[in-house]
Design a protein around this motif. Structure first.
Motif, PDB file in Angstrom:
ATOM      1  N   SER A 160      32.905  54.339  44.616  1.00  0.00           N
ATOM      2  CA  SER A 160      31.610  53.790  45.002  1.00  0.00           C
ATOM      3  C   SER A 160      31.083  52.899  43.884  1.00  0.00           C
ATOM      4  O   SER A 160      31.394  53.115  42.709  1.00  0.00           O
ATOM      5  CB  SER A 160      30.629  54.919  45.300  1.00  0.00           C
ATOM      6  OG  SER A 160      30.428  55.688  44.141  1.00  0.00           O
ATOM      7  N   PRO A 161      30.262  51.882  44.248  1.00  0.00           N
ATOM      8  CA  PRO A 161      29.720  50.994  43.210  1.00  0.00           C
ATOM      9  C   PRO A 161      28.732  51.754  42.338  1.00  0.00           C
ATOM     10  O   PRO A 161      28.173  52.765  42.756  1.00  0.00           O
ATOM     11  CB  PRO A 161      29.019  49.893  44.020  1.00  0.00           C
ATOM     12  CG  PRO A 161      28.737  50.516  45.343  1.00  0.00           C
ATOM     13  CD  PRO A 161      29.818  51.526  45.583  1.00  0.00           C
ATOM     14  N   PRO A 162      28.509  51.267  41.118  1.00  0.00           N
ATOM     15  CA  PRO A 162      27.535  51.923  40.256  1.00  0.00           C
ATOM     16  C   PRO A 162      26.142  51.856  40.878  1.00  0.00           C
ATOM     17  O   PRO A 162      25.857  50.967  41.668  1.00  0.00           O
ATOM     18  CB  PRO A 162      27.600  51.109  38.954  1.00  0.00           C
ATOM     19  CG  PRO A 162      28.309  49.859  39.293  1.00  0.00           C
ATOM     20  CD  PRO A 162      29.110  50.090  40.532  1.00  0.00           C
ATOM     21  N   PRO A 163      25.280  52.813  40.562  1.00  0.00           N
ATOM     22  CA  PRO A 163      23.950  52.805  41.170  1.00  0.00           C
ATOM     23  C   PRO A 163      23.129  51.622  40.686  1.00  0.00           C
ATOM     24  O   PRO A 163      23.243  51.198  39.537  1.00  0.00           O
ATOM     25  CB  PRO A 163      23.337  54.124  40.700  1.00  0.00           C
ATOM     26  CG  PRO A 163      24.089  54.466  39.466  1.00  0.00           C
ATOM     27  CD  PRO A 163      25.470  53.905  39.635  1.00  0.00           C
ATOM     28  N   ALA A 164      22.296  51.096  41.577  1.00  0.00           N
ATOM     29  CA  ALA A 164      21.374  50.028  41.203  1.00  0.00           C
ATOM     30  C   ALA A 164      20.239  50.651  40.406  1.00  0.00           C
ATOM     31  O   ALA A 164      19.790  51.745  40.722  1.00  0.00           O
ATOM     32  CB  ALA A 164      20.842  49.338  42.457  1.00  0.00           C
ATOM     33  N   LEU A 165      19.777  49.969  39.400  1.00  0.00           N
ATOM     34  CA  LEU A 165      18.718  50.504  38.567  1.00  0.00           C
ATOM     35  C   LEU A 165      17.666  49.448  38.298  1.00  0.00           C
ATOM     36  O   LEU A 165      17.981  48.391  37.753  1.00  0.00           O
ATOM     37  CB  LEU A 165      19.285  51.013  37.242  1.00  0.00           C
ATOM     38  CG  LEU A 165      18.267  51.537  36.240  1.00  0.00           C
ATOM     39  CD1 LEU A 165      17.559  52.781  36.757  1.00  0.00           C
ATOM     40  CD2 LEU A 165      18.936  51.824  34.916  1.00  0.00           C
ATOM     41  N   PHE A 166      16.448  49.745  38.708  1.00  0.00           N
ATOM     42  CA  PHE A 166      15.292  48.913  38.395  1.00  0.00           C
ATOM     43  C   PHE A 166      14.122  49.855  38.222  1.00  0.00           C
ATOM     44  O   PHE A 166      13.937  50.771  39.029  1.00  0.00           O
ATOM     45  CB  PHE A 166      14.982  47.929  39.523  1.00  0.00           C
ATOM     46  CG  PHE A 166      13.742  47.112  39.251  1.00  0.00           C
ATOM     47  CD1 PHE A 166      13.833  45.888  38.621  1.00  0.00           C
ATOM     48  CD2 PHE A 166      12.480  47.578  39.608  1.00  0.00           C
ATOM     49  CE1 PHE A 166      12.688  45.137  38.347  1.00  0.00           C
ATOM     50  CE2 PHE A 166      11.337  46.835  39.343  1.00  0.00           C
ATOM     51  CZ  PHE A 166      11.447  45.614  38.717  1.00  0.00           C
ATOM     52  N   HIS A 167      13.328  49.630  37.195  1.00  0.00           N
ATOM     53  CA  HIS A 167      12.120  50.436  37.098  1.00  0.00           C
ATOM     54  C   HIS A 167      10.993  49.701  36.398  1.00  0.00           C
ATOM     55  O   HIS A 167      11.227  48.801  35.589  1.00  0.00           O
ATOM     56  CB  HIS A 167      12.391  51.790  36.441  1.00  0.00           C
ATOM     57  CG  HIS A 167      12.607  51.744  34.973  1.00  0.00           C
ATOM     58  ND1 HIS A 167      13.820  51.483  34.401  1.00  0.00           N
ATOM     59  CD2 HIS A 167      11.757  51.933  33.942  1.00  0.00           C
ATOM     60  CE1 HIS A 167      13.717  51.521  33.090  1.00  0.00           C
ATOM     61  NE2 HIS A 167      12.472  51.787  32.780  1.00  0.00           N
ATOM     62  N   LEU A 168       9.791  50.092  36.760  1.00  0.00           N
ATOM     63  CA  LEU A 168       8.574  49.621  36.115  1.00  0.00           C
ATOM     64  C   LEU A 168       8.195  50.643  35.066  1.00  0.00           C
ATOM     65  O   LEU A 168       8.435  51.834  35.239  1.00  0.00           O
ATOM     66  CB  LEU A 168       7.437  49.508  37.131  1.00  0.00           C
ATOM     67  CG  LEU A 168       7.629  48.508  38.256  1.00  0.00           C
ATOM     68  CD1 LEU A 168       6.516  48.658  39.280  1.00  0.00           C
ATOM     69  CD2 LEU A 168       7.689  47.082  37.729  1.00  0.00           C
ATOM     70  N   SER A 169       7.575  50.194  33.995  1.00  0.00           N
ATOM     71  CA  SER A 169       7.188  51.112  32.940  1.00  0.00           C
ATOM     72  C   SER A 169       5.849  50.707  32.336  1.00  0.00           C
ATOM     73  O   SER A 169       5.678  49.564  31.910  1.00  0.00           O
ATOM     74  CB  SER A 169       8.253  51.119  31.836  1.00  0.00           C
ATOM     75  OG  SER A 169       7.841  51.952  30.775  1.00  0.00           O
ATOM     76  N   ALA A 170       4.926  51.648  32.273  1.00  0.00           N
ATOM     77  CA  ALA A 170       3.669  51.415  31.570  1.00  0.00           C
ATOM     78  C   ALA A 170       3.868  51.598  30.067  1.00  0.00           C
ATOM     79  O   ALA A 170       3.085  51.093  29.268  1.00  0.00           O
ATOM     80  CB  ALA A 170       2.596  52.373  32.087  1.00  0.00           C
ATOM     81  N   ALA A 171       4.923  52.300  29.682  1.00  0.00           N
ATOM     82  CA  ALA A 171       5.241  52.532  28.267  1.00  0.00           C
ATOM     83  C   ALA A 171       6.133  51.401  27.750  1.00  0.00           C
ATOM     84  O   ALA A 171       6.834  50.746  28.525  1.00  0.00           O
ATOM     85  CB  ALA A 171       5.966  53.866  28.114  1.00  0.00           C
ATOM     86  N   PRO A 172       6.123  51.170  26.444  1.00  0.00           N
ATOM     87  CA  PRO A 172       7.008  50.141  25.876  1.00  0.00           C
ATOM     88  C   PRO A 172       8.467  50.377  26.259  1.00  0.00           C
ATOM     89  O   PRO A 172       8.919  51.520  26.365  1.00  0.00           O
ATOM     90  CB  PRO A 172       6.806  50.297  24.361  1.00  0.00           C
ATOM     91  CG  PRO A 172       5.429  50.868  24.233  1.00  0.00           C
ATOM     92  CD  PRO A 172       5.281  51.790  25.414  1.00  0.00           C
ATOM     93  N   LEU A 173       9.182  49.275  26.475  1.00  0.00           N
ATOM     94  CA  LEU A 173      10.605  49.340  26.808  1.00  0.00           C
ATOM     95  C   LEU A 173      11.413  49.474  25.531  1.00  0.00           C
ATOM     96  O   LEU A 173      11.117  48.835  24.519  1.00  0.00           O
ATOM     97  CB  LEU A 173      11.031  48.076  27.564  1.00  0.00           C
ATOM     98  CG  LEU A 173      10.312  47.805  28.882  1.00  0.00           C
ATOM     99  CD1 LEU A 173      10.763  46.461  29.453  1.00  0.00           C
ATOM    100  CD2 LEU A 173      10.543  48.930  29.880  1.00  0.00           C
ATOM    101  N   ASP A 174      12.447  50.290  25.576  1.00  0.00           N
ATOM    102  CA  ASP A 174      13.344  50.502  24.441  1.00  0.00           C
ATOM    103  C   ASP A 174      14.709  49.911  24.797  1.00  0.00           C
ATOM    104  O   ASP A 174      15.484  50.533  25.529  1.00  0.00           O
ATOM    105  CB  ASP A 174      13.462  51.996  24.149  1.00  0.00           C
ATOM    106  CG  ASP A 174      14.381  52.315  22.978  1.00  0.00           C
ATOM    107  OD1 ASP A 174      15.069  51.392  22.470  1.00  0.00           O
ATOM    108  OD2 ASP A 174      14.425  53.492  22.594  1.00  0.00           O
ATOM    109  N   PRO A 175      15.020  48.700  24.300  1.00  0.00           N
ATOM    110  CA  PRO A 175      16.283  48.060  24.668  1.00  0.00           C
ATOM    111  C   PRO A 175      17.510  48.903  24.359  1.00  0.00           C
ATOM    112  O   PRO A 175      18.463  48.909  25.132  1.00  0.00           O
ATOM    113  CB  PRO A 175      16.292  46.769  23.856  1.00  0.00           C
ATOM    114  CG  PRO A 175      14.881  46.526  23.483  1.00  0.00           C
ATOM    115  CD  PRO A 175      14.220  47.872  23.400  1.00  0.00           C
TER     116      PRO A 175
END
Length: 159
Positions: A3-18
């Motif tokens: 199966s293909p890898p899961p799609a991932l998207f998210h919104l965050s109110a907290a700072p993003l950690d690359p």
């Protein structure tokens, strides 16, 4: 067939950690990783910007963002892909949006990363308000700013 890898998207109110976001990208078979980081800049259209504010309709934004990442996974030979977008007030230099992809080859990784950020800016309902050093703050009309084709601001009468 796996199966293909899961799609991932998210919104965050907290700072993003690359570094944390990137952890899901290295997989066996990955020979390339391409990431994009969009930061808050201090000048737009000749006006001094002090901060940005992002608002989103989360249920639709997350659904559409996941759809875009899934499209990239189907369209390009990727191993993994992810996208995250901040909401709330951001200061100059803060990370506003992050995209990362891994693939066996660099060409597919570059193309897919560009596809995801371009589609996210065009289709995901996230609105940007700029706070200026002089004058009133303003919701940026994304359609005229070239960021979100056909976008509307959260205080617009359009539906």
């Amino acid at each position: 067939m796996p199966s293909p890898p899961p799609a991932l998207f998210h919104l965050s109110a907290a700072p993003l950690d690359p570094a944390e976001l990137r952890r899901g990208l290295p997989k066996p078979g990955a020979g390339a990783c391409v990431t994009f980081e969009g930061w808050v800049r201090d000048l737009n259209d000749g006006r001094k910007v002090l901060a940005l504010e992002y608002e989103a309709f989360a249920p639709l934004a997350e659904k559409e963002g996941a759809r875009i990442v899934a499209e990239a996974l189907a369209r390009f030979p990727l191993i993994a892909a992810a996208c995250a977008h901040r909401t709330g007030r951001l200061d100059i230099g803060d990370l506003a949006v992050w995209v990362g992809v891994s693939s066996a080859h660099r060409g597919a990784a570059f193309d897919a990363c560009r596809f995801i950020i371009d589609q996210a800016k065009a289709r995901v309902p996230v609105w940007k308000k700029e706070h200026y050093a002089e004058g009133a703050s303003a919701w940026i009309n994304c359609a005229t700013q070239g960021e979100h084709a056909g976008g509307i601001s959260p205080n617009s009468d359009q539906s």
